[in-house]
Enzyme design. Structure first.
Site, PDB file in Angstrom:
ATOM      1  N   ASP A 298      44.082  33.741  40.507  1.00 37.55           N
ATOM      2  CA  ASP A 298      43.576  35.187  40.079  1.00 37.55           C
ATOM      3  C   ASP A 298      44.762  36.282  40.545  1.00 37.55           C
ATOM      4  O   ASP A 298      45.277  35.888  41.142  1.00 37.55           O
ATOM      5  CB  ASP A 298      41.849  35.595  40.181  1.00 37.55           C
ATOM      6  CG  ASP A 298      41.621  37.080  39.249  1.00 37.55           C
ATOM      7  OD1 ASP A 298      42.197  37.728  38.821  1.00 37.55           O
ATOM      8  OD2 ASP A 298      40.429  37.306  39.360  1.00 37.55           O
ATOM      9  N   GLU A 495      35.085  45.346  37.318  1.00 33.78           N
ATOM     10  CA  GLU A 495      34.394  44.723  38.762  1.00 33.78           C
ATOM     11  C   GLU A 495      34.190  45.386  39.782  1.00 33.78           C
ATOM     12  O   GLU A 495      32.931  46.040  39.229  1.00 33.78           O
ATOM     13  CB  GLU A 495      35.961  44.186  39.243  1.00 33.78           C
ATOM     14  CG  GLU A 495      36.404  43.724  37.990  1.00 33.78           C
ATOM     15  CD  GLU A 495      38.576  43.057  38.650  1.00 33.78           C
ATOM     16  OE1 GLU A 495      38.659  42.557  39.377  1.00 33.78           O
ATOM     17  OE2 GLU A 495      39.705  43.312  37.634  1.00 33.78           O
TER      18      GLU A 495
HETATM   19  C1  BGC Z   1      40.498  39.117  37.537  1.00 32.82           C
HETATM   20  C2  BGC Z   1      40.502  38.741  36.042  1.00 32.82           C
HETATM   21  C3  BGC Z   1      41.697  38.797  35.103  1.00 32.82           C
HETATM   22  C4  BGC Z   1      43.098  39.380  36.253  1.00 32.82           C
HETATM   23  C5  BGC Z   1      44.175  40.055  35.284  1.00 32.82           C
HETATM   24  C6  BGC Z   1      42.233  40.492  37.557  1.00 32.82           C
HETATM   25  O1  BGC Z   1      41.375  41.598  38.394  1.00 32.82           O
HETATM   26  O2  BGC Z   1      39.308  39.209  38.183  1.00 32.82           O
HETATM   27  O3  BGC Z   1      39.427  38.390  35.119  1.00 32.82           O
HETATM   28  O4  BGC Z   1      42.090  38.488  34.106  1.00 32.82           O
HETATM   29  O5  BGC Z   1      42.522  40.376  37.133  1.00 32.82           O
HETATM   30  O6  BGC Z   1      44.219  40.918  34.632  1.00 32.82           O
END
Ligand code: BGC
Length: 602
Positions: A298, A495
């Site tokens: 991630d 998030e």
């Molecule tokens: C998230 C992921 C995402 C990634 C890329 C991260 O902050 O947890 O779900 O795919 O960013 O954008």
């Protein structure tokens, strides 16, 4: 073991191998290519940089980059349009083809509910709403359309499906999950993998899928997050048996469906970051489940393993991470990993395994096929955001709506009713309807996002020419209307920014509802939210209540249900708490306000 169970197990092993066979059948070509690669070229394949943070397009060549992503809010430099996204993708591929071995890039985006970064894309309901439809075919259709809109810009990889199983609705990523129920997540997640990737990864109408976030991302304990939030990226504390029971089967199903990539979670399992956990990444995913694709870390997740980046990279790669999402420090990562290999802290066999996995996927996707173009197929542009795609989204909206209360047959509303008063901050707000991960990472209130129909507009489109529609955000002026509709709820977040201690209805919304109620007219409340909220007070004041989740651009689907063209069929994908103190419901002793699966109809 009973004979029929043995046959079933045998059959499922055969089918896993049959589907995974598509990756391992490229073993010979991948190994041949690997044998020609220098250490730098191999590490380059294991590196993913971020478009907006790339120090210059020449870095694609300099670091032999295997992949680029556009994270949330990372548009092309010359603006956000279909053409600009397509040009940007093509430019990066052109650059990759200039490298000695001319290995094309995987370009990744979070197309989570449609190609949601691009202006003009159709925005579908977030997964929480799709969970309420219980409709596998519909979920497949949406993923197929999303893949097509993504491919219209050339992009070949989506960081989806999110097969999280959220156990605490205070988590800001609750809406990214289909359900609190593992079985439902498993079924719909598998459907999305199949539909994103198509039957054959090399079909240019489909994209590489990525099941995320492995594992236990939805099981973190409140207050264990080291980030600014409360749950996001926190610690999942349970024994392995419970972890497997709650969170593993969606991954088993995704692997069986042939998912080519998996993203380990930011969160920890019993104190160890998933991105650092060899037992989870190598022993379970790769050895036990036979996952043949590759693991992508991630966003900056490796950094979180240790304050010393050398140590962090060493631990993560040795644990089984294959590609690192290092948005701005891709160059530092490149040198760090190279040094670690030279110092024999990361064995060459681990590097080769990682690169083979990435190459297998690239071969299976047809990217290495000299007879196939890696550039965008611009003939797909005419289908981007098309009426047909919007129609599928509208269907998803009406099927995801859950009717929680309907007294005195308040719903459906007659299209010939004399006057409707509409209120609430989300009645005329596409941004709120779409939620997070829409045009911008966090989403945004207002019209500034992408085309579509607000609920207010949808009601206007639906009623007879004689019906009068009046609107006020705060619910004032509803006197003498025949019915009131108040659209309330959450404003966009993503998030950890969406973690909340108390998912309650805000003052502005409460006032809009009570202003309507005061006039004595029947009141219908529509809730726009990424999770169940504490609604007792609102429920008392209204005659009918529907949960519309985060429906996306096609608000017309809500009017379809409000005016009875379609009966509500949605069933709750999460149980609904009656009080803040009852959260997390997974640990509650008494019954929720509405049970999982609840949903009324007409
Ligand atoms: C998230 C992921 C995402 C990634 C890329 C991260 O902050 O947890 O779900 O795919 O960013 O954008």
């Amino acid at each position: 073991m009973k004979k029929n169970i043995r046959i079933l197990i045998l059959l499922s092993i055969v089918s896993v191998q049959a589907r995974c066979g598509s990756l391992s059948s490229y073993d010979k070509q991948a190994k041949e290519l690997l044998s020609k690669m220098t250490l730098e070229e191999k590490i380059g394949q294991m590196t993913q940089a971020e478009h907006g943070m790339l120090k210059g397009i020449n870095d694609v060549e300099k670091y032999f980059l295997g992949s680029i992503l556009s994270g949330g809010s990372s548009d092309p430099y010359n603006g956000n349009s279909l053409a600009a996204w397509t040009d940007m993708y093509d430019n990066y591929q052109k650059q990759a083809l200039k490298t000695r071995l001319a290995i094309p890039l995987l370009y990744g985006v979070d197309a989570l509910h449609g190609h949601n970064n691009v202006l003009g894309a159709v925005i579908f309901p977030h997964n929480i709403g799709l969970g309420c439809t219980r409709d596998v075919n519909l979920v497949e259709e949406i993923a197929r359309i999303t893949a097509l809109e993504v491919r219209a810009t050339g992009i070949n990889w989506t960081f989806a499906p999110c097969v999280t199983v959220p156990q605490d609705i205070r988590w800001g990523r609750t809406y990214e999950g289909f359900s609190e129920n593992t079985e439902l997540v498993k079924i719909l997640g598998e459907a999305q993998v199949r539909a994103y990737q198509g039957n054959d990864l090399s079909n240019p109408l489909f994209v590489l899928a990525c099941a995320k976030h492995f594992i236990g991302d939805g099981g973190t304990v409140f207050g264990t997050s080291k980030m600014t939030s409360m749950l996001d990226q926190g610690n999942t504390q349970m024994n392995e048996e419970t972890l497997r029971k709650l969170f593993l089967s969606p991954y088993i199903a995704a692997i069986e469906a042939g998912v080519g990539s998996i993203m380990p979670s930011y969160s920890s399992f019993n104190g160890t970051k998933c991105s650092a956990d060899k037992h989870l990444l190598t022993e379970i995913l790769k050895e036990e489940l036979g996952f043949e694709g590759f693991l992508i870390s991630d966003y900056k997740a490796i950094k979180q393993i240790s304050p010393d980046f050398n140590t962090a990279v060493e631990i993560s790669i040795n644990a089984g991470m294959d590609m690192a999402m290092e948005p701005n420090s891709y160059d530092v990562y490149f040198t760090t990993l190279k040094n670690l290999v030279e110092q024999r802290k990361v064995p060459m066999s681990r590097i080769d395994d990682a690169v083979i996995r990435i190459l297998l996927v690239k071969f299976a996707m047809g990217l290495m096929d000299k007879n196939k173009s890696v550039f965008a197929d611009r003939s797909l542009h005419k289908q981007f955001g098309s009426a047909e795609h919007r129609e599928a989204a509208r269907k998803a909206v009406r099927q995801s709506i859950v009717l929680l209360k309907n007294e005195k047959q308040t719903l459906p509303i007659s299209k010939k009713i004399v006057r409707i008063h509409i209120a609430g901050k989300s009645a005329d707000d596409i941004g709120n309807q779409c939620g997070g991960w829409t045009i911008e990472w966090l989403g945004k209130s207002g019209d500034v996002t992408t085309g579509g129909t607000t609920i207010l507009q949808a009601v206007k489109n639906t009623v007879s020419a004689d019906t009068k529609i009046t609107f006020s955000k705060d619910g004032s002026g509803a006197e003498d209307a025949n019915i009131g509709i108040v659209v309330i709820g959450e404003t966009p977040y993503a998030e950890g920014r969406g973690d909340v201690g108390q998912p309650v209805i805000d003052k502005e919304d409460m006032e809009a509802v009570s202003n309507m109620k005061k006039t004595g007219i029947p009141v219908v409340v529509v809730l726009i939210s990424g999770r169940p909220m504490i609604i007792n007070e609102v429920l008392e004041q209204c005659d009918a209540f529907i949960a519309a989740w985060l429906p996306g651009t096609e608000g017309q689907g809500a009017a379809d249900v409000l005016f009875g063209d379609y009966k509500p069929t949605g069933k709750l994908s999460f149980s609904w708490p009656k009080s803040v103190s009852q959260i997390p419901l997974s640990q509650a002793k008494d019954k929720p306000l509405f049970e999982y699966g609840f949903g009324l109809s007409y």
